[in-house]
Enzyme design. Structure first.
Site, PDB file in Angstrom:
ATOM      1  N   ASP A 106     -15.444   9.509   8.607  1.00 27.30           N
ATOM      2  CA  ASP A 106     -14.337   8.520   8.430  1.00 27.30           C
ATOM      3  C   ASP A 106     -13.209   9.143   8.406  1.00 27.30           C
ATOM      4  O   ASP A 106     -13.099  10.333   8.353  1.00 27.30           O
ATOM      5  CB  ASP A 106     -14.518   7.823   6.892  1.00 27.30           C
ATOM      6  CG  ASP A 106     -13.701   6.600   6.886  1.00 27.30           C
ATOM      7  OD1 ASP A 106     -14.442   5.251   7.109  1.00 27.30           O
ATOM      8  OD2 ASP A 106     -12.511   6.552   6.692  1.00 27.30           O
ATOM      9  N   ARG A 119       0.859  -1.137  -0.058  1.00 27.07           N
ATOM     10  CA  ARG A 119       0.072  -0.058   0.018  1.00 27.07           C
ATOM     11  C   ARG A 119       0.824   1.361  -0.213  1.00 27.07           C
ATOM     12  O   ARG A 119       0.446   2.381  -0.735  1.00 27.07           O
ATOM     13  CB  ARG A 119      -0.968   0.135   1.142  1.00 27.07           C
ATOM     14  CG  ARG A 119      -2.035  -0.940   1.075  1.00 27.07           C
ATOM     15  CD  ARG A 119      -3.012  -0.963   2.135  1.00 27.07           C
ATOM     16  NE  ARG A 119      -4.133  -2.104   2.027  1.00 27.07           N
ATOM     17  CZ  ARG A 119      -5.070  -1.884   2.777  1.00 27.07           C
ATOM     18  NH1 ARG A 119      -5.356  -1.052   3.669  1.00 27.07           N
ATOM     19  NH2 ARG A 119      -6.232  -3.086   2.744  1.00 27.07           N
TER      20      ARG A 119
END
Length: 282
Positions: free
Chosen positions: A152, A44
């Protein structure tokens, strides 16, 4: 900075740098990064190496920790490490309980406007599903008006959620009658995308929020909070912190929904269990 093309896919994240990164990620977000996540983190982080033009993981970590790069990079770093699995009508029993029990009860109590919160909304499937159920109850049963807060940690997923555009197959779990009313098809039939109808998008407000914060600045107490499939990423201490703060944001008689694989029964919280992973604040 070196050009991104010089990035070597043979480069590996050292044990020292993995420990530095995992400690920072945990302190910032509460997300655990055990050694088994090293390969995942490497994969990632390559996105950030390309974006910054830094050729190696060592260079990236030096930039973060030795050159004060965290002030600029922390949001992007957290974006790439957060997991954002989500589906419409995921764990559907919760939405059945909303429609059949929670919403009628709130209506009977005289609630005129329901405040609901999706506290880890990812790309928006959960808050838009909540909006479908709330809008359906408002129209079909004369239920209360409503507003939904969706938060979020990741700015990247929040931007996607605001747009409300999804691959067509992602809305397959939406019941057909709701799909007709709340999901718009692309004018170009060759485009396999859909968009959530504007009347629902107008009911959902999106905001970045870190569940590790000492307090949650979300306004008036909520009638309903969804915090599902989030606790599994936290240790016990962080779980208790998050659930304590969420309960502070829930009004008495308000409903709390957690993920089906999660448990809060050992925590000293001001809630009582009503059904599997459904609680009410005393």
């Amino acid at each position: 900075m070196p050009v991104a093309a010089s990035l070597s896919h043979g480069d590996r994240l050292s044990s020292r740098n993995f420990k530095r990164l995992s400690a920072y990620i945990f302190d910032y977000s509460g997300i655990k990064m055990p050694p088994t996540k090293l390969t995942m983190l490497e994969g990632r982080l390559r996105r950030r190496l390309r974006a910054t033009g830094l050729p190696t993981f060592d260079d990236y970590c030096n930039f973060l920790f030795d050159q004060d790069g965290l002030a600029r990079e922390s949001i992007y770093l957290i974006d790439v490490v957060t997991t954002n699995k989500t589906d419409f009508f995921r764990e559907p029993n919760h939405f059945d309980y909303m429609r059949e029990v929670a919403l009628p009860t709130l209506q009977e109590k005289g609630v005129r406007r329901i405040r609901a919160w999706s506290s880890a909304c990812s790309i928006g499937a959960e808050p838009y599903t909540m909006a479908m159920v709330l809008e359906d109850f408002r129209k079909e049963a004369g239920g209360p008006d409503y507003s939904i807060l969706a938060t979020d940690l990741s700015t990247e997923v929040l931007e996607k959620a605001r747009r409300g555009i999804y691959p067509a197959e992602m809305v397959d779990p939406v019941p057909e009658d709701m799909s007709r009313r709340f999901v718009m098809q692309a004018k170009d039939s060759t485009r396999r995308v859909v968009r959530i109808a504007p009347q629902l998008r107008a009911k959902v407000g999106f905001m970045r929020l870190n569940l590790m914060d000492a307090t949650y600045r979300v306004g008036e107490p909520m009638h309903m909070i969804f915090c599902r499939n989030v606790l599994i990423y936290f240790d016990k201490k962080t779980q208790l912190h998050v659930m304590t703060r969420l309960c502070e944001c829930l009004r008495p008689g308000g409903y709390l929904f957690i993920g089906h694989s999660e448990s809060i029964t050992a925590m000293n919280l001001p809630v009582r269990q009503l059904a599997n992973t459904v609680f009410i604040k005393e």
